[in-house]
Design a protein around this motif. Structure first.
Motif, PDB file in Angstrom:
ATOM      1  N   MET A 104       0.837  -1.196   0.000  1.00 45.40           N
ATOM      2  CA  MET A 104       0.000   0.000   0.000  1.00 45.40           C
ATOM      3  C   MET A 104       0.869   1.241   0.000  1.00 45.40           C
ATOM      4  O   MET A 104       1.960   1.252   0.561  1.00 45.40           O
ATOM      5  CB  MET A 104      -0.906   0.034   1.241  1.00 45.40           C
ATOM      6  N   ILE A 105       0.399   2.280  -0.659  1.00 43.27           N
ATOM      7  CA  ILE A 105       1.018   3.597  -0.586  1.00 43.27           C
ATOM      8  C   ILE A 105      -0.057   4.547  -0.090  1.00 43.27           C
ATOM      9  O   ILE A 105      -1.054   4.778  -0.770  1.00 43.27           O
ATOM     10  CB  ILE A 105       1.554   4.049  -1.947  1.00 43.27           C
ATOM     11  N   LEU A 106       0.111   5.075   1.128  1.00 49.63           N
ATOM     12  CA  LEU A 106      -0.940   5.837   1.781  1.00 49.63           C
ATOM     13  C   LEU A 106      -0.448   7.220   2.160  1.00 49.63           C
ATOM     14  O   LEU A 106       0.720   7.407   2.502  1.00 49.63           O
ATOM     15  CB  LEU A 106      -1.399   5.106   3.047  1.00 49.63           C
ATOM     16  N   ARG A 119       7.537   4.136  -0.087  1.00 51.01           N
ATOM     17  CA  ARG A 119       8.736   4.708  -0.682  1.00 51.01           C
ATOM     18  C   ARG A 119       8.435   6.032  -1.380  1.00 51.01           C
ATOM     19  O   ARG A 119       7.372   6.213  -1.952  1.00 51.01           O
ATOM     20  CB  ARG A 119       9.332   3.748  -1.703  1.00 51.01           C
ATOM     21  N   TYR A 120       9.390   6.931  -1.343  1.00 53.47           N
ATOM     22  CA  TYR A 120       9.344   8.214  -2.054  1.00 53.47           C
ATOM     23  C   TYR A 120       8.219   9.136  -1.584  1.00 53.47           C
ATOM     24  O   TYR A 120       7.903  10.099  -2.267  1.00 53.47           O
ATOM     25  CB  TYR A 120       9.245   7.986  -3.564  1.00 53.47           C
ATOM     26  N   CYS A 121       7.630   8.833  -0.440  1.00 55.98           N
ATOM     27  CA  CYS A 121       6.647   9.752   0.153  1.00 55.98           C
ATOM     28  C   CYS A 121       7.421  10.690   1.073  1.00 55.98           C
ATOM     29  O   CYS A 121       7.543  10.438   2.285  1.00 55.98           O
ATOM     30  CB  CYS A 121       5.579   8.983   0.919  1.00 55.98           C
ATOM     31  N   ASN A 122       7.962  11.761   0.503  1.00 56.42           N
ATOM     32  CA  ASN A 122       8.895  12.587   1.272  1.00 56.42           C
ATOM     33  C   ASN A 122       8.222  13.475   2.312  1.00 56.42           C
ATOM     34  O   ASN A 122       8.890  14.240   2.992  1.00 56.42           O
ATOM     35  CB  ASN A 122       9.771  13.429   0.337  1.00 56.42           C
ATOM     36  N   SER A 123       6.907  13.358   2.423  1.00 59.21           N
ATOM     37  CA  SER A 123       6.223  14.085   3.494  1.00 59.21           C
ATOM     38  C   SER A 123       6.096  13.235   4.758  1.00 59.21           C
ATOM     39  O   SER A 123       5.693  13.726   5.813  1.00 59.21           O
ATOM     40  CB  SER A 123       4.825  14.516   3.028  1.00 59.21           C
ATOM     41  N   VAL A 124       6.439  11.961   4.662  1.00 61.20           N
ATOM     42  CA  VAL A 124       6.354  11.060   5.811  1.00 61.20           C
ATOM     43  C   VAL A 124       7.509  11.349   6.772  1.00 61.20           C
ATOM     44  O   VAL A 124       8.675  11.373   6.373  1.00 61.20           O
ATOM     45  CB  VAL A 124       6.398   9.590   5.355  1.00 61.20           C
ATOM     46  N   THR A 125       7.165  11.578   8.048  1.00 61.40           N
ATOM     47  CA  THR A 125       8.162  11.907   9.068  1.00 61.40           C
ATOM     48  C   THR A 125       8.080  10.916  10.221  1.00 61.40           C
ATOM     49  O   THR A 125       7.293   9.958  10.192  1.00 61.40           O
ATOM     50  CB  THR A 125       7.936  13.338   9.597  1.00 61.40           C
ATOM     51  N   ASP A 126       8.843  11.165  11.258  1.00 62.46           N
ATOM     52  CA  ASP A 126       8.880  10.273  12.423  1.00 62.46           C
ATOM     53  C   ASP A 126       7.500  10.095  13.054  1.00 62.46           C
ATOM     54  O   ASP A 126       7.133   8.988  13.465  1.00 62.46           O
ATOM     55  CB  ASP A 126       9.847  10.826  13.464  1.00 62.46           C
ATOM     56  N   SER A 139      11.950   3.926   1.782  1.00 58.76           N
ATOM     57  CA  SER A 139      12.974   4.633   1.015  1.00 58.76           C
ATOM     58  C   SER A 139      12.609   6.081   0.758  1.00 58.76           C
ATOM     59  O   SER A 139      11.475   6.402   0.374  1.00 58.76           O
ATOM     60  CB  SER A 139      13.187   3.942  -0.340  1.00 58.76           C
ATOM     61  N   CYS A 140      13.602   6.962   0.939  1.00 59.84           N
ATOM     62  CA  CYS A 140      13.477   8.379   0.581  1.00 59.84           C
ATOM     63  C   CYS A 140      12.328   9.069   1.297  1.00 59.84           C
ATOM     64  O   CYS A 140      11.714   9.998   0.759  1.00 59.84           O
ATOM     65  CB  CYS A 140      13.341   8.533  -0.937  1.00 59.84           C
ATOM     66  N   THR A 141      12.030   8.642   2.532  1.00 61.12           N
ATOM     67  CA  THR A 141      11.136   9.397   3.405  1.00 61.12           C
ATOM     68  C   THR A 141      12.009  10.213   4.362  1.00 61.12           C
ATOM     69  O   THR A 141      13.233  10.191   4.273  1.00 61.12           O
ATOM     70  CB  THR A 141      10.215   8.457   4.197  1.00 61.12           C
TER      71      THR A 141
END
Length: 384
Positions: free
Chosen positions: A3-5, A23-30, A48-50
């Motif tokens: 899933m990509i959510l 992956r590549y959801c660069n708005s995802v944080t801790d 990846s790439c979060t």
């Protein structure tokens, strides 16, 4: 289930979830990692790439079923290994491009169940590799672009289960510590300072070898004569000549050979005739002429042929190629003496799906006509 959510809170109740890909959801944080803490059946997690750091990894402590964790490009440190070392089912860990240094790498030694470890493109040195000695189950290790030298390989010479070892763009020069890795199937040494290959002569299971952009020369190739299992050999931009090609004659099982940029190869391509199993041949960026291409016309198993940027090739080269009916991809770009007249030789290549003739004298109109009337399987072609 992958899933990509956008909002990870929506997965709190999906306790049977086994695979999650963000992956590549660069708005995802801790903070977004907290909802994942209850996914105790999760086996595969791709981050990846979060923007996830060590703080976010701490929320994953309870995911003891994880077998695959991908943190490529995440700004984590080896401090996360305190959490990750508790994943006793972990088989694959990707820490590529995380900016890691040697500090805190001691906990790598606790990941004894790992089979695949990617530490490529980090700032680690030989000191970090000492912690890999006990990872006897490792089958794949990526150290590309790390600050390691030949001496550091001493720490991994006991990892006899290794099947893949990637050392491209490292400071490695000598290979003596690799001589015992008899299970190796793939070895990548591109852009290293390697010249002598004698210590590879006993790696009889080696199938894929990348020596591109190294210091390997004609004499070095003699050590490869015993590697009869080789299927893929990359010799891009080496200072080898026709004198070195006979050392490859025992590799009749080769399916991929890359000689691109080997500018000292003038004639001698008839020495490639023994490679009847070749499916992929790349000999671009050189000084090939039509006679060289004519000498490989017997390689009828070829599916990919790259002849781009050889300034002496003419339409006669296309005539020689016309018998290679298994070809699916042909690249003859940047050969300025190839013209529309040469297209008359290509109708027999019914299996062609990709044809590149950029920066030749071939016109788009004539190429479209060739595709329409004779090459129905051609779906990618240039110029259009």
């Amino acid at each position: 289930m992958a899933m990509i959510l956008r909002n990870l809170e929506t997965i709190i109740g999906l306790t049977k979830l086994k695979s999650l890909n963000i992956r590549y959801c660069n708005s995802v944080t801790d903070e977004d990692m907290e909802p994942l803490s209850g996914l105790t059946n999760l086996k595969e997690l791709k981050l990846s790439c979060t923007k996830v750091t060590d703080l976010g990894i701490a929320y994953l402590e309870g995911l003891r079923e994880l077998s695959h964790l991908d943190l490529l490009g995440c700004p984590v440190t080896f401090a996360s290994l305190g959490t990750i070392s508790g994943f006793t089912s972990l088989l694959q860990l990707n820490l590529n491009q995380c900016g890691l240094s040697d500090e805190g790498c001691q906990k790598l030694s606790e990941l004894i169940q790992l089979k695949d470890l990617n530490l490529g493109c980090n700032k680690i040195t030989n000191a970090c590799l000492i912690n890999l000695k006990g990872l006897i189950n490792l089958e794949s290790l990526n150290l590309d672009a790390c600050k390691i030298s030949s001496e550091g390989l001493l720490s991994i010479e006991g990892l006899t289960s290794l099947r893949t070892l990637e050392l491209s763009k490292t400071r490695v020069e000598a290979l003596s510590h690799l001589s015992g890795l008899i299970s190796l199937r793939t070895l990548e040494l591109s852009e290293t300072r390697v010249e002598a290959l004698d210590h590879l002569s006993g790696l009889h299971n080696l199938e894929n070898l990348d020596l591109s952009f190294t210091l390997v020369n004609d004499n070095s190739l003699a050590a490869l004569s015993t590697l009869t299992s080789l299927m893929s050999l990359n010799l891009q931009y080496l200072k080898i000549s026709d004198e070195g090609l006979p050392f490859l004659s025992s590799h009749i099982g080769l399916t991929h050979l890359d000689l691109s940029g080997c500018k000292h190869l003038d004639i001698g391509f008839d020495k490639l005739e023994c490679f009847t199993n070749l499916q992929s041949l790349e000999i671009c960026d050189g000084y090939l002429d039509d006679s060289c291409v004519d000498s490989i016309k017997g390689l009828t198993s070829l599916k990919l042929l790259n002849l781009s940027n050889n300034c002496e090739l003419t339409d006669m080269a296309l005539e020689s190629i016309s018998g290679l009916t298994a070809l699916c991809l042909l690249n003859a770009s940047y050969n300025f003496k190839i013209t529309d007249a040469g297209l008359q030789h290509l109708p027999p290549l019914k299996n062609l799906r990709s044809l590149y003739l950029d920066f030749t004298e071939v016109t788009a109109d004539k190429l479209r006509r060739l595709q329409r009337n004779f090459l129905p399987n051609l779906v990618i072609f240039q110029p259009r």
